[in-house]
Every structure is written in structure tokens, then in C-alpha cells.
Design a protein around this motif. Structure first.
Motif, PDB file in Angstrom:
ATOM      1  N   ARG A 218      45.416  78.937  34.019  1.00 53.77           N
ATOM      2  CA  ARG A 218      45.807  80.350  33.995  1.00 53.77           C
ATOM      3  C   ARG A 218      45.671  80.969  32.600  1.00 53.77           C
ATOM      4  NH1 ARG A 218      45.315  82.398  38.990  1.00 53.77           N
ATOM      5  NH2 ARG A 218      47.092  82.080  40.345  1.00 53.77           N
ATOM      6  N   LYS A 219      45.621  80.095  31.573  1.00 51.08           N
ATOM      7  CA  LYS A 219      45.474  80.586  30.200  1.00 51.08           C
ATOM      8  C   LYS A 219      44.023  80.514  29.726  1.00 51.08           C
ATOM      9  CE  LYS A 219      50.208  79.333  28.954  1.00 51.08           C
ATOM     10  NZ  LYS A 219      51.068  78.449  28.108  1.00 51.08           N
ATOM     11  N   ASN A 220      43.117  80.300  30.689  1.00 49.24           N
ATOM     12  CA  ASN A 220      41.674  80.250  30.421  1.00 49.24           C
ATOM     13  C   ASN A 220      41.230  79.035  29.616  1.00 49.24           C
ATOM     14  OD1 ASN A 220      41.091  82.681  31.826  1.00 49.24           O
ATOM     15  ND2 ASN A 220      41.807  83.847  30.059  1.00 49.24           N
ATOM     16  N   ASN A 221      42.042  77.974  29.632  1.00 48.75           N
ATOM     17  CA  ASN A 221      41.639  76.724  28.994  1.00 48.75           C
ATOM     18  C   ASN A 221      40.942  75.832  30.018  1.00 48.75           C
ATOM     19  OD1 ASN A 221      42.959  77.297  26.470  1.00 48.75           O
ATOM     20  ND2 ASN A 221      44.900  76.894  27.518  1.00 48.75           N
ATOM     21  N   PRO A 222      39.883  75.108  29.631  1.00 52.21           N
ATOM     22  CA  PRO A 222      39.220  74.202  30.581  1.00 52.21           C
ATOM     23  C   PRO A 222      40.193  73.157  31.102  1.00 52.21           C
ATOM     24  CG  PRO A 222      37.911  74.455  28.571  1.00 52.21           C
ATOM     25  CD  PRO A 222      39.237  75.089  28.307  1.00 52.21           C
ATOM     26  N   ILE A 223      40.175  72.909  32.402  1.00 52.28           N
ATOM     27  CA  ILE A 223      40.986  71.841  32.989  1.00 52.28           C
ATOM     28  C   ILE A 223      40.220  70.538  32.825  1.00 52.28           C
ATOM     29  CG2 ILE A 223      41.912  70.901  35.152  1.00 52.28           C
ATOM     30  CD1 ILE A 223      42.478  73.770  36.040  1.00 52.28           C
ATOM     31  N   LYS A 224      40.866  69.570  32.205  1.00 51.67           N
ATOM     32  CA  LYS A 224      40.199  68.281  31.983  1.00 51.67           C
ATOM     33  C   LYS A 224      40.618  67.284  33.051  1.00 51.67           C
ATOM     34  CE  LYS A 224      39.403  68.843  27.039  1.00 51.67           C
ATOM     35  NZ  LYS A 224      39.606  68.290  25.689  1.00 51.67           N
ATOM     36  N   LEU A 225      39.669  66.444  33.443  1.00 55.08           N
ATOM     37  CA  LEU A 225      39.917  65.444  34.475  1.00 55.08           C
ATOM     38  C   LEU A 225      40.683  64.260  33.885  1.00 55.08           C
ATOM     39  CD1 LEU A 225      36.387  65.552  36.120  1.00 55.08           C
ATOM     40  CD2 LEU A 225      38.443  66.760  36.844  1.00 55.08           C
ATOM     41  N   GLU A 226      41.037  63.303  34.752  1.00 52.01           N
ATOM     42  CA  GLU A 226      41.795  62.131  34.312  1.00 52.01           C
ATOM     43  C   GLU A 226      41.059  61.351  33.231  1.00 52.01           C
ATOM     44  OE1 GLU A 226      43.290  60.124  38.069  1.00 52.01           O
ATOM     45  OE2 GLU A 226      42.518  62.013  38.821  1.00 52.01           O
ATOM     46  N   ASN A 227      39.710  61.376  33.285  1.00 53.69           N
ATOM     47  CA  ASN A 227      38.934  60.643  32.276  1.00 53.69           C
ATOM     48  C   ASN A 227      38.643  61.487  31.030  1.00 53.69           C
ATOM     49  OD1 ASN A 227      37.035  62.443  33.199  1.00 53.69           O
ATOM     50  ND2 ASN A 227      35.731  60.918  34.176  1.00 53.69           N
ATOM     51  N   GLY A 228      39.247  62.690  30.963  1.00 50.86           N
ATOM     52  CA  GLY A 228      39.075  63.533  29.783  1.00 50.86           C
ATOM     53  C   GLY A 228      37.893  64.478  29.849  1.00 50.86           C
ATOM     54  N   GLN A 229      37.048  64.334  30.869  1.00 53.10           N
ATOM     55  CA  GLN A 229      35.880  65.207  30.986  1.00 53.10           C
ATOM     56  C   GLN A 229      36.284  66.583  31.511  1.00 53.10           C
ATOM     57  OE1 GLN A 229      33.277  62.925  33.589  1.00 53.10           O
ATOM     58  NE2 GLN A 229      32.098  62.202  31.842  1.00 53.10           N
ATOM     59  N   LYS A 230      35.485  67.599  31.160  1.00 49.93           N
ATOM     60  CA  LYS A 230      35.718  68.936  31.690  1.00 49.93           C
ATOM     61  C   LYS A 230      35.292  68.968  33.152  1.00 49.93           C
ATOM     62  CE  LYS A 230      35.113  71.357  27.303  1.00 49.93           C
ATOM     63  NZ  LYS A 230      34.268  72.294  26.530  1.00 49.93           N
TER      64      LYS A 230
END
Length: 418
Positions: A218-230
Motif C-alpha cells: 500500500r506504500k508502493n514498496n515492492p513486495i518481496k517473496l520468501e526468498n527475497g526476490q521481487k
């Protein structure tokens, strides 16, 4: 009632393991215990009733890339039993398969009943007993030395030396496995579509276009996956009555299953309708058009390969009417147009189940399974296959392939040491 092998769960993994066990060692007394009135119900509805049996990816190291959970663990098993082996199994029993353009494989009959009939014929031919309406109440280890098992059911007590758990996403069985010492990774939905209400997609229902989609918070930051990838996916994006679906969205729902659950399905996506371009490149092209096509109406020009309806809608939300000529488009309109084409941001408020492809991320912790045999590291002579373990895949036949592979290796392990 005493059996050599008891299989709990009459789904894809359960039937396939029973058939493989009886094929490798016809002397073994095998029974499938299914709590429902019918068996193979998920097989029946999968793929819109056509049953997406597997995927035409025959290289194990490539195949594993379609599993958000299980990628590392499945590499070895897929070298033992892969999609080519699945094709050989069915075709060896008279079920011809076909490959569709996107790689999905279905029976040539386009009917899941063909797969069900194949399994039922095999269980009958091999003398495998199938007990329906047989709910499991308790699983008890009789002897830690001999590692034999007692299963209390609605049809009485069963005993066996070896037990196979293939119950899929069944909370009651997960609770029993937890009581036996297993760690259960809490289940969350996977494979779902995104609920979006936005004027930019109004009236575009049914439209599909290639896109690159990114998950952002919601703050426009990329959501990173469990392995740290975008979290980014490319592929066709389908606009629906309730929002967005299609392969690109479904991939993200699978890869981001846990993160999106944590966000309570309130997040954003950024869509690039021109996946081979970035905003700067598109803006540059639009500026050139403003000069080279100055006297032409913008609505009569479609410089990019996107559906006409989508192009018109993007022009409209960028403040450009069907009367505007390219020469009349100002700097702000060009900027907004390039942004809507490559960085359109949409609010997602909730999810919807994708057809009948109900898949769950979660299950028995993978660290507690020996992937050379699919035997539990916690309970000797207990084997686990299919979605009961914390493995799940994107849509396209991959979840079934996990079931076939696990079931085959279970059968191999049981028949080689029995």
C-alpha cells in the motif's frame, strides 16, 4: 482388518501410489480409504473438467521452477519420475494425451472421466480394495520397534505395516500428523485472482493482453517473496468482471501466497502493458509520434501492439479524446499516457478462487520428509505424497505432476524393502 499397505486419501496421489505399489508387487494387500462417497473428485473437476494431467516440460531442472514451495526438494524426485514418465504411464494404458499451445497436457478425449476410468480399471485389475465413506478418526503407531500402524475409521479398525498419507489439504489429518510429531506449515490459499474495482478496466471484461505485473504494498514498496526476490511475473493478463486473472496474475498469487495472506489481500499491483518497454522508451516513442503524426487523430493511431479497446481506454484516462490530434497532446498527457502503458498501478481488495483449481500452500514441513523415499523422518513406515506436504505449484498441470512423482517414489520405496 490387516493390510500390507493402507493408503489414506482417494485422490490423485492415493490412487497413483496404490496402482504403482500393486504393479511393482502384486502380492501386497493394498486398500485405499476415502472419507467421501466418491473418489478422485479433484481430478474430475480439474482443468474445467478436462483434467490437466501434466505439463510438457520434460527437463527436471526447468520443471522445478514452477513450484513456489518445493523447488529445491523436487529436483531429485523429478530425475526419478518426470512428466515424460507420466505420459508413458497413461499412454501405456490406452489414454492418449495432447499438448496445448501453452504446454498444458490433457487427455485427447478432453474429459477427466478418461483419467478416472483408467485409474478405476487399474485398481480393479490389480485387486486394490477401495473403501469410500471411510473417514479416518485416528492414526496410531502400534509399536515404535516394528513401526506398525492402527487406523481407526468409521468402518472399523485397520492395521498395516506401512501407511501412505495422501489426503491433500485436509485439516483433520494435518492435526493427527501434528499429534504424531510432525510440523505443519499453516495453510494459506494459492492460485487465486485479484479483486479490483477501477474505471480503467470498466467495460474491458474478457480482454486479454500480454503484461508484466509486479506486486507492491500500500506504500508502493515492492513486495518481496520468501526468498527475497521481487514478486514479478510476465504472461497474459485477463480482465474479468471482478478484476484481473490470467497466467500472470495466477503466477503471482502462487509465488506470493504467504506474503499476500499477511497483507490480508489488501495490496497493489503495477502493470506494464508493454513488457518489452520501459516508461522512458515509451515516452520517447510518443514524443516522436507527436512530431511525425502531428496532423493525425490520436485515436486513429495505435503505435503499440495492444488490444484496440485497451488503447482507447488508456487514451481516455490520460485525458485524450477522439478529437485530439497528436500535435495537440501536451507534455503532461504524454507523461500520463506513457505511465498508464508501462506503470499503471491498481488497488487490489481481496481475492477470488480461480475456477476449481483450489490449491493450498502449506502442509507437512519439507524438512521432515526424506525425498529419496517420501518417508517421514518423524514416523517410520509412514509415507506422504501430494498436497498433504508443503509443496504447491502454479497452474498448468504442475500440481498433478507433484502427485504422480511423489506417489511413484513412495511405491518404489515400499515395494523395494517389503
Amino acid at each position: 482388518m490387516i493390510f500390507d499397505v493402507i493408503i489414506v486419501g482417494g485422490g490423485a496421489a492415493g490412487f497413483f501410489s496404490a496402482i504403482q505399489i500393486a504393479t511393482h508387487n502384486p502380492q501386497l494387500k493394498v486398500v485405499i480409504l476415502e472419507r467421501g462417497k466418491e473418489v478422485l473428485t479433484k481430478v474430475k473437476v480439474s482443468g474445467g473438467g478436462r483434467c490437466n494431467v501434466t505439463h510438457a516440460e520434460f527437463v527436471p531442472n526447468e520443471l522445478v521452477k514452477s513450484y513456489p514451495r518445493g523447488e529445491k526438494e523436487l529436483r531429485g524426485p523429478f530425475h526419478t519420475f518426470c512428466s515424460g514418465d507420466t505420459v508413458a504411464f497413461f499412454e501405456g494404458r490406452g489414454v492418449a494425451l495432447k499438448i496445448e499451445e501453452d504446454g498444458r497436457m490433457f487427455p485427447e478425449s478432453d474429459s477427466s472421466q478418461t483419467i478416472i476410468d483408467c485409474f478405476l480399471a487399474e485398481t480393479e485389475r490389480l485387486g486394490i480394495k477401495v473403501n469410500t465413506s471411510c473417514g479416518v478418526k485416528n492414526i496410531k503407531e502400534l509399536s515404535s520397534e516394528n513401526s506398525s500402524w492402527e487406523i481407526e475409521t468409521s468402518q472399523g479398525i485397520f492395521q498395516t505395516k506401512k501407511i501412505v498419507i495422501s489426503t491433500g489439504s485436509n485439516p483433520k489429518i494435518w492435526n493427527q500428523l501434528a499429534a504424531l510429531g510432525h510440523t505443519i506449515v499453516s495453510p494459506v490459499p494459492s492460485l487465486f485472482t485479484f479483486n479490483i474495482k477501477d474505471i480503467r478496466i470498466n467495460g474491458l471484461m474478457g480482454l486479454s493482453s500480454p503484461a508484466e505485473v509486479k506486486l507492491i504494498d500500500r506504500k508502493n514498496n515492492p513486495i518481496k517473496l520468501e526468498n527475497g526476490q521481487k514478486a514479478t511475473a510476465k504472461g497474459p493478463l485477463l480482465i474479468t468482471h471482478w478484476g484481473m486473472s490470467g497466467p500472470a496474475i495466477l503466477k503471482l498469487s502462487a509465488w506470493g501466497a504467504r506474503k499476500l495472506f499477511e497483507q490480508n489481500y489488501q495490496f497493489k499491483i503495477q502493470v506494464n502493458w508493454l513488457p518489452t518497454y520501459n516508461q522512458e522508451e515509451v515516452l520517447s516513442d510518443l514524443k516522436e509520434l507527436k512530431t511525425s503524426e502531428a496532423k493525425k487523430l490520436v485515436f486513429n493511431t495505435r503505435p503499440f501492439e495492444i488490444p484496440k479497446r485497451l488503447w482507447f481506454k488508456i487514451l481516455e484516462v490520460s485525458g485524450i479524446t477522439n478529437l485530439h490530434k497528436w500535435a495537440e497532446i501536451n507534455k503532461n498527457q504524454l507523461q500520463q499516457l506513457s505511465q498508464e502503458l508501462t506503470e499503471a498501478t491498481f488497488d487490489v481488495n481481496g481475492k477470488s478462487t480461480f475456477k476449481e483449481e483450489f490449491v493450498t500452500a502449506g502442509g507437512v514441513d519439507l524438512k521432515e520428509i526424506n525425498f529419496k523415499t517420501y518417508e517421514s523422518k518423524i514416523c517410520k513406515n509412514m509415507f506422504l505424497a501430494g498436497e498433504v506436504i508443503n509443496v504447491d505449484a502454479i497452474t498448468g498441470g504442475f500440481n498433478f505432476q507433484n502427485a504422480w512423482t511423489g506417489a511413484y517414489i513412495v511405491a518404489k520405496a515400499i515395494t523395494e524393502v517389503t
